[in-house]
Design an enzyme around this catalytic site. Structure first.
Site, PDB file in Angstrom:
ATOM      1  CE  LYS A 143      45.953  30.240  44.819  1.00  0.00           C
ATOM      2  NZ  LYS A 143      46.258  31.207  43.798  1.00  0.00           N
ATOM      3  CE  LYS A 169      40.175  35.879  47.056  1.00  0.00           C
ATOM      4  NZ  LYS A 169      41.124  35.331  46.062  1.00  0.00           N
ATOM      5  CG  ASP A 171      42.641  32.294  41.551  1.00  0.00           C
ATOM      6  OD1 ASP A 171      43.644  32.226  42.275  1.00  0.00           O
ATOM      7  OD2 ASP A 171      42.613  32.902  40.457  1.00  0.00           O
ATOM      8  CD  GLU A 172      43.381  36.039  40.861  1.00  0.00           C
ATOM      9  OE1 GLU A 172      43.089  35.705  42.023  1.00  0.00           O
ATOM     10  OE2 GLU A 172      44.498  35.820  40.348  1.00  0.00           O
ATOM     11  CG  HIS A 260      41.410  39.565  43.813  1.00  0.00           C
ATOM     12  ND1 HIS A 260      42.218  39.952  42.777  1.00  0.00           N
ATOM     13  CD2 HIS A 260      42.070  38.578  44.457  1.00  0.00           C
ATOM     14  CE1 HIS A 260      43.334  39.221  42.795  1.00  0.00           C
ATOM     15  NE2 HIS A 260      43.269  38.376  43.809  1.00  0.00           N
ATOM     16  CE  LYS A 300      51.607  34.883  43.850  1.00  0.00           C
ATOM     17  NZ  LYS A 300      50.980  33.633  43.458  1.00  0.00           N
TER      18      LYS A 300
HETATM   19  C1  RUB Z   1      47.595  34.317  45.894  1.00  0.00           C
HETATM   20  C2  RUB Z   1      46.412  34.714  45.106  1.00  0.00           C
HETATM   21  C3  RUB Z   1      46.009  36.156  44.961  1.00  0.00           C
HETATM   22  C4  RUB Z   1      47.131  37.175  45.105  1.00  0.00           C
HETATM   23  C5  RUB Z   1      46.847  38.539  44.519  1.00  0.00           C
HETATM   24  O1  RUB Z   1      47.829  32.891  45.885  1.00  0.00           O
HETATM   25  O2  RUB Z   1      45.688  33.888  44.629  1.00  0.00           O
HETATM   26  O3  RUB Z   1      45.349  36.352  43.757  1.00  0.00           O
HETATM   27  O4  RUB Z   1      47.245  37.351  46.462  1.00  0.00           O
HETATM   28  O5  RUB Z   1      47.794  39.493  44.936  1.00  0.00           O
HETATM   29  P1  RUB Z   1      49.091  32.280  46.640  1.00  0.00           P
HETATM   30  P2  RUB Z   1      47.397  40.784  45.805  1.00  0.00           P
HETATM   31  O6  RUB Z   1      48.863  32.432  48.109  1.00  0.00           O
HETATM   32  O7  RUB Z   1      49.140  30.837  46.228  1.00  0.00           O
HETATM   33  O8  RUB Z   1      50.312  33.040  46.180  1.00  0.00           O
HETATM   34  O9  RUB Z   1      46.768  40.312  47.069  1.00  0.00           O
HETATM   35  O10 RUB Z   1      48.712  41.484  46.043  1.00  0.00           O
HETATM   36  O11 RUB Z   1      46.470  41.605  45.000  1.00  0.00           O
END
Ligand code: RUB
Length: 404
Positions: A143, A169, A171-172, A260, A300
């Site tokens: 991040k 990893k 980010d998406e 993801h 979250k």
């Molecule tokens: C979380 C993050 C992921 C989410 C996706 O970042 O980047 O894309 O986990 O959600 P952070 P899920 O830790 O800063 O909140 O895993 O439920 O698909």
């Protein structure tokens, strides 16, 4: 059983008989349509072999119905997951006689299953060296999710690796944009992980996001592996299941695949309509995903604990023909939430924190240590607050985010 059994929840429109509605789903998804057909006659009666059947219909207290539909195995083209989806999750979502309909689960028989994960949980644990300790893996998403250049991305990766985690990893939303070209980033991050390994002795995985168009993904993945990638990441719902399958089956791509599920909420969130995570997760296992985001119990993203637990059980349960997938719990996690995740999801889980590591008051290395300390405390059965009295990184994290 060689046929595929699909379980649906549905609510018929007012005045529509439930048995009629269940049969309409079966008909639309197999040989039928809204009327009888001149093309189905004595000579073509053999098509009825693909009719399928409504196996079960139960009324639920909320006024909806649960039905199981059996799809003959011959209706599927083995290994063609887009085609499987057109049958089990196709036009039915638009049927006018239905108020709502949700695909809840599938029993995918061995004869229709794909190659499955190459590595699975044990294979990934072996690469990282946690096969004896069997603790949860700790991972991070770099991040900010986008914006850093390759050099700064690699610096964050280096600091995270020094803290002793297992997985880093992308980010998406980060792929191969001009501000952070994929190959520059990959080279810089792998170099940073090598330098960290010289200090810690530990191999860290880096899931580089190779999500791209179907005409390019295999070539891109090959190039990434040649350039030193030790894990690949794919966004399954935006790229498609066949993207995972193509990578899992491609000769020469011998690294685990981190999957993801960005966009899943559009399908999974409405409890009455759409597609539940369960069939998505089973198809990811079948396609060859080694790790899969399945949700957290305290994070979250609004996942339902019971569903996450059951989905994880499904993708990790022993099958003679498919290795288990390593479930990833992520989204809003921080050290104060680790105990709850482990209590509900066990230790065969990847606990992933982005903000919960890089937002640590003392930086990324301390954030990583705090996550690992929280996991140690949970495994030892010691409350995080108590463990924090002798672990300053954990103490600083709990002071910032609390322990609930
Ligand atoms: C979380 C993050 C992921 C989410 C996706 O970042 O980047 O894309 O986990 O959600 P952070 P899920 O830790 O800063 O909140 O895993 O439920 O698909």
């Amino acid at each position: 059983m060689k046929d595929l059994l699909a379980t649906y929840y549905f609510r018929p429109k007012e005045g529509v008989d439930a048995a009629y509605a269940a049969n309409a789903i079966r008909e639309e998804q197999t040989t039928g349509t809204w009327t009888d057909l001149s093309t189905v006659n004595e000579e073509t009666a053999y098509v009825h072999a693909l009719d399928g059947s409504v196996e079960d219909l139960v009324e639920l207290p909320d006024g909806g119905y649960l039905t199981k539909i059996c799809f003959p195995h011959e209706i599927f083209e083995k290994g063609n997951i887009p085609q499987y989806l057109s049958v089990i999750a196709g036009n039915l979502f638009g049927l006018g006689k239905l108020e709502a309909v949700r695909l809840l689960d599938i029993d995918l028989p061995e004869n229709l299953a794909g190659c499955g994960p190459k590595f699975g949980i044990d294979g990934i644990r072996k690469i990282v060296g946690t096969e004896v300790s069997c603790r949860p893996h700790i991972g991070t998403i770099i991040k900010p999710k986008v914006g850093l250049n390759p050099k700064d991305t690699a610096q964050v990766a280096y600091e995270a690796a020094l803290g002793g985690l297992d997985l880093i990893k992308d980010d998406e939303t980060l792929t191969n944009q001009t501000f952070c070209p994929l190959f520059d980033r990959l080279e810089a991050v792998m170099d940073a992980l090598d330098r960290a390994k010289d200090e810690t002795g530990k191999q860290v995985l880096y899931a580089v996001n190779v999500t791209t168009g179907g005409d390019r993904i295999v070539e891109l993945a090959h190039k990434a592996v040649s350039a030193g990638a030790n894990m690949l990441m794919v966004d399954v719902l935006t790229a498609g299941f066949s993207a995972i399958q193509a990578l899992a089956e491609a000769p020469g791509i011998n690294v685990p695949i981190h999957v993801h599920r960005t966009m899943h909420g559009a399908l999974t969130r409405n409890p009455h309509h759409g597609i539940a995570m369960r069939p998505i997760a089973k198809l990811v296992r079948s396609s060859g995903g080694d790790q899969l985001h399945t949700g957290s119990v305290s994070g979250k993203m609004g996942s339902k604990a019971g569903e996450v637990i059951a989905d994880n059980r499904e993708i990790t349960k022993p099958l003679s023909y498919l290795k288990p997938v390593f479930p990833v719990s992520s989204g809003g996690l921080h050290p104060g939430k680790v105990a709850a995740e482990i209590a509900k999801l066990g230790t065969d889980i990847v606990l992933q924190a982005g903000g919960g590591i890089h937002g640590h008051p003392e930086g990324t290395t301390a954030g990583t240590r705090a996550m690992l300390q929280a996991a140690e405390a949970a495994i030892l059965g010691i409350p995080a607050r108590e463990y924090a009295t002798s672990h300053p990184e954990l103490a600083a994290a709990l002071a910032k985010w609390g322990d609930a």
